[in-house]
Design an enzyme around this catalytic site. Structure first.
Site, PDB file in Angstrom:
ATOM      1  N   GLY A 230       0.836  -1.200   0.000  1.00 54.80           N
ATOM      2  CA  GLY A 230       0.000   0.000   0.000  1.00 54.80           C
ATOM      3  C   GLY A 230       0.867   1.244   0.000  1.00 54.80           C
ATOM      4  O   GLY A 230       2.028   1.208  -0.397  1.00 54.80           O
ATOM      5  N   ASN A 231       0.293   2.350   0.401  1.00 53.22           N
ATOM      6  CA  ASN A 231       1.072   3.583   0.495  1.00 53.22           C
ATOM      7  C   ASN A 231       0.507   4.440   1.615  1.00 53.22           C
ATOM      8  O   ASN A 231      -0.514   4.117   2.200  1.00 53.22           O
ATOM      9  CB  ASN A 231       1.064   4.320  -0.847  1.00 53.22           C
ATOM     10  CG  ASN A 231      -0.316   4.806  -1.192  1.00 53.22           C
ATOM     11  OD1 ASN A 231      -0.836   5.725  -0.574  1.00 53.22           O
ATOM     12  ND2 ASN A 231      -0.952   4.169  -2.168  1.00 53.22           N
TER      13      ASN A 231
END
Ligand code: PMT
Length: 209
Positions: free
Chosen positions: A6-7
């Protein structure tokens, strides 16, 4: 089914822009990855989870006057996602093979039917101006809003404030630290001025931002 790449993006900057555009009367389609924010008023929201889905949604909505890409799309993805949870086994690390995700902004920028005004962001940790300028040219983007990942010792991700280096092919402008909403409003004013200045361009002929 359990872990993913993810981020750190919260969506705050992108949602603020969508909201500011709608407040100024634009017809707005917001294509969003998973965030915990409420949908802005008067915005058509399309939720996606992968870069491929985001690209497809952008392709479906390409007939617009202006596109603003503020999403922190992953650059890589796992080649083969697991169907069941990966188990630890003694001293053996799993090998994750990565492949590139589609670069959506670059694809839009170079598309023969690209929107009139293509705007991207650049999140950089160093050489901000140079990296952002390179990105602008490489992806055939009209404007890039570069933001440093670390601002006053804190990460820009999930923060309520931002600080921007605005780049076009003729201008470099520093936008001092301000709320993400104020940055969004400033951007919308600039977009509005841009379309007022483009002689012979009928904004009404296309649907939305
Ligand atoms: O969401 P917040 O917590 O409010 O934080 C805001 C922000 C920091 C995420 C935002 O201001 C920002 O900088 N967004 C872009 C983040 C990013 O991924 O930058 P980049 O330099 O890696 O990508 C450059 C441009 O290419 C961006 O417009 C990005 O949307 C686009 N891109 C990147 C990768 C990819 N596979 N496809 C893309 O379209």
């Amino acid at each position: 089914p359990v872990r993913f790449i993810g981020n750190r993006s919260s969506g705050k900057q992108g949602y603020a822009i969508a909201s500011a555009c709608a407040e100024q009367g634009a017809s707005v389609c917001l294509i969003s990855g998973p965030v915990t924010l409420e949908a802005p008023l008067n915005v058509r929201l399309i939720k996606v989870e992968t870069a491929q889905q985001m690209k497809q949604a952008c392709a479906d909505e390409l007939n617009v006057d202006c596109v603003i890409c503020a999403a922190a799309v992953a650059d890589w993805q796992i080649k083969q996602t697991a169907n069941s949870k990966l188990k630890k086994s003694n001293n053996k690390l799993p090998e994750l093979i990565l492949t590139e995700t589609p670069d959506i902004l670059s694809w839009i920028g170079q598309h023969p039917s690209r929107p009139k005004l293509v705007i991207g962001f650049a999140a950089e940790t160093d050489s901000i101006k140079k990296n952002a300028e390179d990105k602008r040219a490489r992806k055939n983007v009209d404007w890039i809003l570069a933001n440093s990942v670390i601002q006053s010792g804190k990460t820009v991700f999930n923060s309520d404030i931002n600080e921007i280096l605005f780049l076009s092919n003729t201008e470099v402008e520093y936008w001092d630290t301000d709320s993400k909403q104020a940055i969004a409003q400033k951007l919308v004013r600039r977009i509005s001025n841009y379309f007022s200045d483009v002689r012979g361009y009928d904004v009404q002929k296309k649907d939305s931002i």
